[in-house]
Design a protein around this motif. Structure first.
Motif, PDB file in Angstrom:
ATOM      1  N   MET A 127       0.834  -1.101   0.070  1.00 50.62           N
ATOM      2  CA  MET A 127       0.066  -0.114  -0.184  1.00 50.62           C
ATOM      3  C   MET A 127       0.956   1.226  -0.012  1.00 50.62           C
ATOM      4  N   ARG A 159      -4.591  -1.752   5.102  1.00 46.38           N
ATOM      5  CA  ARG A 159      -3.385  -2.630   4.092  1.00 46.38           C
ATOM      6  C   ARG A 159      -4.170  -3.953   3.929  1.00 46.38           C
ATOM      7  N   GLU A 206      -4.969  -0.285  -1.851  1.00 42.22           N
ATOM      8  CA  GLU A 206      -3.490   0.097  -2.684  1.00 42.22           C
ATOM      9  C   GLU A 206      -2.938   1.412  -2.343  1.00 42.22           C
TER      10      GLU A 206
END
Length: 310
Positions: A1, A75, A80
């Motif tokens: 992420m 996450r 993302e």
């Protein structure tokens, strides 16, 4: 992420979930799930939220989770891109500029996702209807999640904080979708628990965090890569001298590993056992701690027989 604390362009077309997400409770997760569904259409799931929550300033209640925990949970959900902005940096942006400059240009939003009660723009005067209108002009789709209900009322951070302050952590867990707890450093204490044969993890509850009802809880503690049954006292320790700040002290009856000083350890509160009170002697306190430990073990084994935790 990838985490951005400014308006750095995402570099990919995104489905963006919008909100404070101060508890990441069931209602918040519904909004974020709409953004996660964008992956099936080639959109990167993204969240735009804030590093601080101005609604909590001056309110007796506090945060339901730390920024670090929020990042970890997002996450794990599959987000993302995370825009974690300073609220002051965007609070005076008009609704039109928010959609054009923030959503379209920075987040590269092809879809915006929000809750039924979402507000934005200067003074928080624009709602989901205005978001639809402004996003349509920029070619951005909008998905609005309805309220997630529990007992006929919307799940909200306010409800959850009230349950935690009342000691009803079981109800809070139902609304959150996970047990409520802390992930905090273990600090040295007075070593009283060790002398009593019940060594504890001592954790200082930050002043910005929600403060549970003072008392003893059956808990789940994570240590050495494993989960253990615990019994946690939240309060100021009236038997041995009142402390100036609230502490969480957790004894793990079946843990025999090394001390955990300095490590960040997660403790989840599962069930309220009794209020904090002053005992006439250390012997009486020791007896009660062991009784509470037995209660916690019985509760834990009943509720989580297949968890693998001890």
């Amino acid at each position: 992420m990838e985490i951005y604390r400014d308006l750095t362009p995402a570099g990919r077309e995104c489905a963006v979930a919008l909100g404070m997400f101060d508890g990441l409770h069931l209602g918040h997760r519904k909004v974020i799930s709409l953004a996660l569904e964008g992956a099936a259409r080639g959109l990167a799931p993204a969240v735009l939220t804030f590093a601080d929550n101005p609604k909590l300033r001056g309110i007796d209640g506090g945060a339901l989770l730390s920024q670090k925990e929020k990042i970890r949970l997002l996450r794990e959900m599959g987000v993302e891109f995370l825009y974690l902005l300073d609220f002051a940096s965007v609070k005076n942006i008009s609704a039109e500029d928010f959609v054009r400059s923030v959503l379209k240009n920075a987040c590269m939003a092809e879809e915006a996702c929000c809750g039924f009660n979402y507000t934005f723009g200067r003074g928080g005067k624009a709602g989901s209807g205005e978001l639809r209108r402004l996003c349509a002009a920029c070619g951005i789709g909008v998905s609005v999640a309805p309220a997630v209900l529990a007992d006929g009322e919307p799940v909200s951070s306010t409800r959850i904080r009230a349950r935690i302050r009342a000691g009803d952590v079981e109800k809070a867990a139902l609304l959150l979708g996970r047990p409520f707890g802390y992930e905090l450093p273990v600090v040295p204490g007075q070593h009283l628990g060790r002398r009593l044969g019940t060594p504890t993890l001592n954790q200082r509850i930050p002043p910005e965090s929600v403060l549970p009802k003072f008392g003893v809880y059956a808990s789940l503690a994570e240590a050495e890569g494993r989960s253990f049954c615990g019994v946690t006292n939240v309060g100021v320790h009236p038997t041995v001298g009142v402390s100036r700040a609230a502490l969480a002290e957790t004894w793990m009856p079946e843990y025999a590993g090394p001390p955990l000083y300095g490590r960040e350890t997660r403790v989840s509160l599962l069930k309220f056992l009794r209020p904090e009170r002053k005992f006439p002697s250390l012997a009486a306190l020791q007896e009660e701690i062991r009784r509470n430990g037995a209660q916690s073990l019985a509760y834990f084994r009943e509720k989580f027989p297949d968890s693998g935790a001890r």
